[in-house]
Scaffold this active site. Structure first.
Site, PDB file in Angstrom:
ATOM      1  N   HIS A  46       0.824  -1.203   0.000  1.00 25.63           N
ATOM      2  CA  HIS A  46       0.000   0.000   0.000  1.00 25.63           C
ATOM      3  C   HIS A  46       0.860   1.255   0.000  1.00 25.63           C
ATOM      4  O   HIS A  46       0.652   2.152  -0.797  1.00 25.63           O
ATOM      5  CB  HIS A  46      -0.929   0.010   1.207  1.00 25.63           C
ATOM      6  CG  HIS A  46      -1.946   1.094   1.153  1.00 25.63           C
ATOM      7  ND1 HIS A  46      -1.736   2.341   1.686  1.00 25.63           N
ATOM      8  CD2 HIS A  46      -3.174   1.136   0.585  1.00 25.63           C
ATOM      9  CE1 HIS A  46      -2.794   3.088   1.472  1.00 25.63           C
ATOM     10  NE2 HIS A  46      -3.693   2.391   0.815  1.00 25.63           N
ATOM     11  N   HIS A  47       1.822   1.325   0.902  1.00 28.08           N
ATOM     12  CA  HIS A  47       2.769   2.431   0.854  1.00 28.08           C
ATOM     13  C   HIS A  47       4.038   2.078   1.615  1.00 28.08           C
ATOM     14  O   HIS A  47       4.081   1.116   2.389  1.00 28.08           O
ATOM     15  CB  HIS A  47       2.147   3.737   1.380  1.00 28.08           C
ATOM     16  CG  HIS A  47       1.976   3.799   2.873  1.00 28.08           C
ATOM     17  ND1 HIS A  47       0.834   3.389   3.506  1.00 28.08           N
ATOM     18  CD2 HIS A  47       2.802   4.235   3.858  1.00 28.08           C
ATOM     19  CE1 HIS A  47       0.955   3.563   4.810  1.00 28.08           C
ATOM     20  NE2 HIS A  47       2.164   4.077   5.053  1.00 28.08           N
TER      21      HIS A  47
ATOM     22  N   GLN B 132       9.917   1.174   6.242  1.00 26.47           N
ATOM     23  CA  GLN B 132       8.611   0.759   6.750  1.00 26.47           C
ATOM     24  C   GLN B 132       7.717   0.434   5.551  1.00 26.47           C
ATOM     25  O   GLN B 132       7.558   1.268   4.649  1.00 26.47           O
ATOM     26  CB  GLN B 132       7.984   1.876   7.581  1.00 26.47           C
ATOM     27  CG  GLN B 132       6.571   1.564   8.078  1.00 26.47           C
ATOM     28  CD  GLN B 132       5.853   2.829   8.510  1.00 26.47           C
ATOM     29  OE1 GLN B 132       5.045   3.379   7.758  1.00 26.47           O
ATOM     30  NE2 GLN B 132       6.151   3.311   9.703  1.00 26.47           N
TER      31      GLN B 132
ATOM     32  N   HIS C   9       3.874  -0.925   4.435  1.00 23.38           N
ATOM     33  CA  HIS C   9       2.496  -1.180   4.849  1.00 23.38           C
ATOM     34  C   HIS C   9       1.861  -2.128   3.838  1.00 23.38           C
ATOM     35  O   HIS C   9       1.737  -1.798   2.655  1.00 23.38           O
ATOM     36  CB  HIS C   9       1.722   0.138   4.910  1.00 23.38           C
ATOM     37  CG  HIS C   9       0.246  -0.038   5.154  1.00 23.38           C
ATOM     38  ND1 HIS C   9      -0.679   0.937   4.841  1.00 23.38           N
ATOM     39  CD2 HIS C   9      -0.464  -1.057   5.678  1.00 23.38           C
ATOM     40  CE1 HIS C   9      -1.881   0.518   5.162  1.00 23.38           C
ATOM     41  NE2 HIS C   9      -1.789  -0.694   5.663  1.00 23.38           N
TER      42      HIS C   9
ATOM     43  N   HIS D 166      -0.427  14.860   6.633  1.00 23.54           N
ATOM     44  CA  HIS D 166      -0.801  13.684   7.417  1.00 23.54           C
ATOM     45  C   HIS D 166      -1.799  14.056   8.502  1.00 23.54           C
ATOM     46  O   HIS D 166      -1.570  14.957   9.309  1.00 23.54           O
ATOM     47  CB  HIS D 166       0.425  13.053   8.069  1.00 23.54           C
ATOM     48  CG  HIS D 166       0.071  11.887   8.960  1.00 23.54           C
ATOM     49  ND1 HIS D 166      -0.458  10.718   8.463  1.00 23.54           N
ATOM     50  CD2 HIS D 166       0.140  11.735  10.308  1.00 23.54           C
ATOM     51  CE1 HIS D 166      -0.680   9.881   9.467  1.00 23.54           C
ATOM     52  NE2 HIS D 166      -0.336  10.475  10.598  1.00 23.54           N
TER      53      HIS D 166
ATOM     54  N   HIS E 218      -5.359  11.736  10.611  1.00 24.79           N
ATOM     55  CA  HIS E 218      -6.029  10.449  10.669  1.00 24.79           C
ATOM     56  C   HIS E 218      -7.381  10.576   9.951  1.00 24.79           C
ATOM     57  O   HIS E 218      -7.498  11.326   8.996  1.00 24.79           O
ATOM     58  CB  HIS E 218      -6.178   9.995  12.122  1.00 24.79           C
ATOM     59  CG  HIS E 218      -4.858   9.735  12.796  1.00 24.79           C
ATOM     60  ND1 HIS E 218      -4.738   9.402  14.125  1.00 24.79           N
ATOM     61  CD2 HIS E 218      -3.589   9.784  12.319  1.00 24.79           C
ATOM     62  CE1 HIS E 218      -3.473   9.248  14.435  1.00 24.79           C
ATOM     63  NE2 HIS E 218      -2.748   9.476  13.353  1.00 24.79           N
TER      64      HIS E 218
ATOM     65  N   MET F 282      -3.925  13.655  14.260  1.00 27.46           N
ATOM     66  CA  MET F 282      -2.659  14.338  14.051  1.00 27.46           C
ATOM     67  C   MET F 282      -2.856  15.412  12.990  1.00 27.46           C
ATOM     68  O   MET F 282      -3.746  15.289  12.141  1.00 27.46           O
ATOM     69  CB  MET F 282      -1.555  13.368  13.622  1.00 27.46           C
ATOM     70  CG  MET F 282      -1.233  12.315  14.651  1.00 27.46           C
ATOM     71  SD  MET F 282       0.248  11.351  14.259  1.00 27.46           S
ATOM     72  CE  MET F 282       1.518  12.521  14.764  1.00 27.46           C
TER      73      MET F 282
END
Length: 908
Positions: A103-104, A166, A168, A238, A240, A310
């Site tokens: 996904h990313h 990282q 996802h 960014h 949520h 956030m």
């Protein structure tokens, strides 16, 4: 809240790039035991993580070491130490990931990762010290590109010693076959000092409270910039679930300059700024996040769980190396009163389609899950959209559980070409109920039992799947097919056809004046027609279309530039002291330039090798009119390569097409002004661009303000068809034709419109859109002209950004020559994972004989990759950023015209 902020602020500053730093005490038990793990043989290319390039440069391959996520929304992290102790610079990133599985991805730089294992659950965090985000990739976003001469400093005494990746994994249905994933990113590093150093400026709210049920809540951040100048080239937002839009600005002397504006529900990669922004000492940096508290039963605070929120804006910049600072933060609002004058756009949410919503970064769940209002409703069975796993599972069933074949085609695309024909043959045989020719034991009665029902069901399911792959475009509203016996050869293109910007082409930085015309000469060089220091605005003409700025004189610089298509070098220039407001440009088969000037109301034929001036002039200088000897702001010219006939679109204040003989004698004209909201065939509102289709004897016209393309027979002037799509929006500015394909660009949307400004590729035979494309560097603002070469290269000139982009054909093309009268001919399929260099290079394989059976193989292959992308390559990265003011009319500011008068009758 007052006691909560300081500790929270410390945590956020330590881990500014992600809220993954909020660690559970139980997370240590999730750490993987193995500290070393051999790379899977499915992870080709990862066994050599460090690859020397030359004496100073090397590549670093940072990959997951063959992982298999077991749950959707799994986040895995892994680290790699910088292989050199001395200072180095990251100058390029190349993602190594498939949209089918990832996904990313985020890449961080730090001095100590959170784990020493080969990989770990990212719940544990990324780094034990400050983590600087270096790179972000999302399947639905453009790639991050560093400008030339810019690098991230790593190693040495002050730079990061480790990279932490990282990844996802959103939907893990792609892992049903238990294949191992080695997604990651390749870095290009150099030991050569870079003159410009990249860095990150984080703007972050730490004290926002979103009351339950509150419809709109603004979170504002502002800080005075007190450092050496920085130059912004990318940004990332960014929040949520509750975030609607995040906007960032530089405020200087009361003037707000947009840095970036984006929906946080779209992929949270770095997006290029629309226009470069410099920030100097004393400027104010301001950001606003817009939230909604609707659906929540309790107040929402800033925090690291999924039920918290956030408000972050990451600004990627570069500075001169001697003054470079790699990371800066702003967590206050030092100038709250300034936000009274924030541009209204900052308060307008950006619409996001449900299939484009970004799954948010991994935040640990809490017991307050009932706070989250985004409930997943089960789909009704008849509305089910098959997912990736279903698609490949279906392929496997079609091939008799041939998991090996499915795996090769899904995860090893470089091996795909070798087995492509076998796959096609096998699917065709299954569909036609023939023996697949397998060597295993599935034969005889068991193989035949229920075969007819099974195959029918499989095909039905397959076509249900295909129907979900590409949303149906608005069909051609009027498409007149050739009459029986009128069979004319027309190449028909289907398949996975995609245009991408040539990011290594430097022509985007040429920056001439307003680019009004682009064309290709017989040597395939790009020719640009631009306006130098002249600008078309509301003061250029009076109400009778007479040019009002003649006192400026003609443009004193060369207005026609011949550009090398490879390196963008200027090979030749001409057109000095000839033009006032250049507009259209075309080039005939002999290499002569045909240009229009809307101020002069004239058409010129120029020999590029003759410096003595035009060899033919049509129209009267500075005299608008509508008879045989006058034009009124003519827009474009097309010259028939067979007959030499000259066609002129005329124009802004005449709604007609005028034909002249090769020597410039008036022949005929057709067209009239549009009447009402549903214009009839042959009616125009600004016929803006022309494209000849010589072998069909057709002339197509971009009917700009009617947002459509009309095609006519060149011999009888009879209307043939209209091509119109809702995705065109309100305008079609320009068109270009190559055999089988029609290219177009639309116009800037009006306030509140959903259709972004973009380029289109259409199958000329059907009129259907087969690709939509945009640039990565800069954004379209007013793409004014387009030209395509037969190898699939496309150039677009923008009259507002003074930019020319180059796009190239990538992926796979399927090309069939068919006769419109219905004669069956041989199909030709071109398959390339690289750019197609020449038209002769397109034909790599051949199907012999005609196809039969119920499965259209062309549609199958076209849909297969289209499904894997799920339309993500067509995502508007601008959202609704490019908006007109509410009082904008159909005319642009750049191309302003007074209200159109009734057309005067022609005189003989």
């Amino acid at each position: 809240m007052a006691g909560r902020v300081p500790s929270l602020l410390v945590l956020l500053l330590v881990f500014p790039s992600s809220c993954l730093a909020f660690r559970s005490p139980l997370s240590v038990f999730k750490r993987f035991k193995e500290t070393t793990r051999p790379f899977s043989n499915e992870c080709l290319g990862t066994t050599r993580p460090v690859i020397p390039i030359d004496s100073t440069d090397f590549a670093l391959d940072i990959r997951m070491p063959g992982v298999i996520p077991k749950q959707s929304d799994t986040y895995f992290c892994m680290s790699m130490r910088l292989p050199v102790d001395e200072e180095a610079f990251v100058i390029d990133f190349k993602p190594r990931a498939s949209m089918d599985t990832v996904h990313h991805m985020l890449l961080f730089g730090c001095n100590m990762p959170s784990s020493t294992g080969s990989y770990w659950f990212c719940d544990e965090g990324t780094c034990t010290d400050k983590a600087n985000i270096l790179y972000a990739w999302a399947r639905n976003a453009p790639p991050t590109r560093l400008p030339k001469g810019v690098g991230f400093r790593v190693g040495g005494e002050t730079g990061s010693k480790y990279f932490v990746l990282q990844v996802h994994y959103g939907d893990i249905s792609a892992f049903r076959d238990n294949h191992k994933d080695c997604s990651g990113v390749s870095l290009h590093l150099t030991r050569l000092p870079q003159p410009l150093i990249a860095g990150m400026y984080l703007m972050m709210s730490v004290d926002t409270v979103i009351p339950a049920g509150e419809k709109v809540v603004n979170s504002d951040i502002s800080c005075h910039y007190k450092n050496y100048p920085m130059h912004v080239f990318a940004y990332r937002v960014h929040t949520h679930h509750l975030g609607k839009v995040v906007s960032g600005y530089r405020v200087r002397n009361g003037q707000w300059t947009l840095i970036g504006r984006q929906s946080p529900q779209l992929p949270q990669a770095f997006y290029p700024v629309e226009h470069p922004v410099d920030v100097s000492f004393g400027d104010l940096l301001a950001a606003r996040c817009v939230f909604t508290g609707e659906g929540r039963t309790e107040a929402t605070h800033i925090g690291g769980t999924s039920s918290d929120e956030m408000c972050n804006l990451y600004i990627m910049y570069y500075m001169e190396a001697k003054h470079a600072v790699s990371f800066m933060t702003c967590t206050q609002n030092v100038a709250p009163d300034t936000f009274r004058t924030i541009p209204p756009e900052a308060n307008i949410p950006i619409p996001v389609k449900s299939d484009m919503v970004m799954m948010h970064e991994h935040h640990k769940e809490t017991e307050y899950k009932d706070k989250i209002p985004l409930l997943q409703q089960p789909k009704r069975e008849e509305e089910e959209v098959l997912d990736q796993g279903d698609f490949y599972s279906l392929l496997s069933k079609l091939l008799g559980e041939r998991e090996d074949v499915v795996h090769v085609h899904k995860y090893n695309p470089t091996e795909k070409a070798e087995s492509e024909s076998d796959l096609v043959a096998e699917i065709a045989n299954v569909v036609q109920k023939k023996d697949v020719g397998r060597s295993d034991a599935r034969e005889g009665a068991e193989h035949e039992r229920g075969n007819a029902i099974l195959v029918r069901d499989r095909i039905h399911k397959f076509h249900r799947l295909v129907s979900t792959l590409r949303p149906p475009e608005s069909r051609v509203s009027s498409l007149q097919q050739p009459l029986p016996g009128e069979g004319t050869w027309e190449p028909e293109h289907t398949g996975d056809f995609h245009m991408e910007e040539a990011l290594d082409w430097p022509g985007v930085y040429l920056l001439p004046g307003q680019v009004s015309g682009v064309a290709l000469d017989p040597k395939n060089n790009l020719v640009i027609f631009h306006r130098g220091d002249h600008v078309w605005d509301g003061n250029s003409f009076d109400s009778k279309f007479v040019y009002q700025q003649i006192g400026l004189g003609p443009i004193e610089e060369d207005t026609i530039l011949v550009i090398d298509p490879n390196n963008a070098a200027v090979l030749q220039s001409s057109g000095k002291n000839l033009f006032y407001l250049p507009h259209g440009l075309s080039i005939d088969k002999d290499g002569n330039y045909w240009v229009t000037d809307v101020a002069l109301h004239q058409v010129f034929k120029l020999d590029p090798n003759n410096k003595e001036g035009p060899i033919l002039i049509l129209g009267r200088s500075m005299q608008p009119g509508s008879d045989q000897n006058h034009f009124c702001q003519p827009t474009d010219v097309a010259v028939d390569p067979g007959t030499g006939a000259i066609y002129v679109s005329d124009g802004y204040c005449n709604s007609r097409i005028v034909q002249f003989s090769p020597s410039g004698e008036f022949i005929t004209q057709w067209g009239e002004e549009s009447s009402g909201s549903s214009p009839l065939p042959g009616q125009f509102t600004v016929p803006h661009s022309l494209a000849l289709v010589p072998h069909l004897g057709q002339l197509c016209v971009a009917d700009r303000e009617n947002a459509r393309i009309q095609c006519f027979k060149t011999d009888t002037k009879e209307f043939v068809r209209e091509i119109k799509h809702s995705s065109f929006g309100r305008n079609v500015f320009a068109i270009s034709y190559i055999p089988g394909l029609l290219f177009a660009v639309n116009g800037k949307p009006h306030f509140g419109d959903q259709e972004p400004v973009q380029g289109f590729v259409m199958n000329f035979s059907s009129g259907e859109i087969i690709d939509i494309f945009k640039p990565v560097r800069k954004h379209f603002d007013m793409p004014h002209d387009i030209v395509a070469s037969e190898d699939g290269t496309v150039y677009i000139g923008d009259a507002h950004t003074n930019t020319v982009w180059k796009f190239t054909l990538t992926e796979k093309v399927e090309h069939r020559s068919v006769k419109k009268a219905g004669i069956e001919v041989q199909e030709i399929k071109a398959d390339s994972e690289h750019k197609l260099e020449t038209s002769s290079g397109r034909v790599l394989g051949r199907f012999r004989g005609k196809g039969s059976g119920g499965l259209n193989l062309g549609n199958f292959f076209a849909s297969r990759k289209g499904y894997s992308r799920k339309g993500f390559d067509r995502l508007s990265t601008e959202g609704s950023d490019q908006e007109k003011e509410e009082d904008d009319g159909s005319e642009s500011e750049e191309e302003y015209s007074a209200p159109l008068p009734a057309p005067a009758p022609s005189s003989s």
